[in-house]
Design an enzyme around this catalytic site. Structure first.
Site, PDB file in Angstrom:
ATOM      1  N   HIS A  14       0.875  -1.351   0.065  1.00 46.32           N
ATOM      2  CA  HIS A  14      -0.074   0.072   0.017  1.00 46.32           C
ATOM      3  C   HIS A  14       0.841   1.250   0.050  1.00 46.32           C
ATOM      4  CE1 HIS A  14      -3.162  -2.563   1.438  1.00 46.32           C
ATOM      5  NE2 HIS A  14      -4.020  -1.711   0.812  1.00 46.32           N
ATOM      6  N   LYS A  50      -0.580   4.709   4.580  1.00 49.80           N
ATOM      7  CA  LYS A  50      -1.370   3.661   5.279  1.00 49.80           C
ATOM      8  C   LYS A  50      -0.978   3.445   6.526  1.00 49.80           C
ATOM      9  CE  LYS A  50      -3.993  -0.693   4.959  1.00 49.80           C
ATOM     10  NZ  LYS A  50      -5.065  -0.047   5.447  1.00 49.80           N
TER      11      LYS A  50
END
Ligand code: NAD
Length: 246
Positions: A149, A153
């Site tokens: 990600h 995040k």
């Protein structure tokens, strides 16, 4: 309560975030929904034509029938309490919840319709099913989940990786090992790998645009608003959706 054929009055909680901004933009194209309030953390968001509220002002929200929450675990309990007080449907994609917060979803489902999902894409819902079947067929093979990600995040492994791991355990055999990578602006990638002697299966889902999650959550909110209390699953509500290109 509004009639079932008039637009569902919706609150977006976490409206200033990456997901929240996509939800607000796409909600304007959804005739089944009417955004009546946008809520963010410490400061009320400024969105033309939509009343904004800070997280501490939830008691002042106008009447609503559904709430979509893509925020952070710190805001979760208060917004769930507000939906219970209102008798509104609760759709949440917030990840990193603790076990007490996850248990509260079941308690709330006795009184309101509830859908919490680590991922609102139809592709991941199908991947969960594929992974469960592979795990059942290959109980002795090694299982690994690699999730990648964007650098902002906060939780790791991702909620989607943990949900895929639960599907593996449901299929049978050992729980998977997890690896997490954080790089650039990657929306979300999940590789589930089954490895035997001399062979390997790789199942990969790549999300290239966060609109897929926002469209999925908006569809679920309109589908859930007038349903009976209970826990609902993304695959049940999204499988009839067509034209899902972001
Ligand atoms: P972000 O950091 O860009 O935005 C977070 C939002 O929550 C902001 O509007 C912020 O003001 C608000 N917020 C922060 N603390 C709060 C509090 N205490 N009370 C109320 N609001 C608060 O994050 P993001 O990238 O938009 O992701 C939001 C959440 O959604 C994360 O948990 C992420 O993992 C999850 N997510 C889920 C899916 C899915 O399909 N389920 C997809 C993408 C992201």
């Amino acid at each position: 309560m509004a009639a079932a054929d008039s637009p569902v009055r919706l609150v977006i909680h976490g409206a200033s975030g990456r997901m929240g901004q996509a939800l607000v933009r796409l909600c304007a194209e959804a005739p089944a929904l009417r955004l009546v309030a946008a809520v963010a953390g410490s400061e009320a968001p400024h969105i033309a034509g939509v009343p904004g509220f800070a997280a501490g002002e939830l008691a002042s929200l106008p009447a609503f029938e559904a709430c979509i929450d893509f925020s952070l675990p710190a805001g979760f309990d208060r917004v769930l309490d507000r939906c219970l007080a209102q008798g509104a449907a609760f759709v949440s994609g917030t990840t990193g919840l603790d076990s007490h917060q996850l248990a509260r979803l079941d308690e709330a489902a006795a009184r309101i319709p509830v859908l919490w999902a680590a991922n609102f894409s139809l592709g991941v819902a199908v991947l969960q099913d594929l992974v469960r079947r592979a795990a059942a067929a290959l109980p002795q093979w090694h299982r690994d989940i690699v999730e990648t990600h964007h650098v902002h995040k906060k939780d790791a492994p991702s909620g989607t990786a943990l949900a895929l791991g639960e599907s593996i355990v449901e299929g049978g055999g050992a729980a998977p090992h997890y690896a997490s990578l954080r790089a650039g602006d990657i929306v979300g990638e999940h590789l589930v790998q089954f490895t035997g002697a001399g062979e390997r299966i790789e199942l990969i889902h790549r999300a290239t645009h966060r609109d897929i999650f926002a469209r999925g959550a908006l569809h679920c909110a309109s589908a859930l608003a007038h349903r009976a209390p209970g826990r609902y699953r993304v695959i049940d509500l999204l499988s009839g959706m067509t034209g899902r290109g972001a």
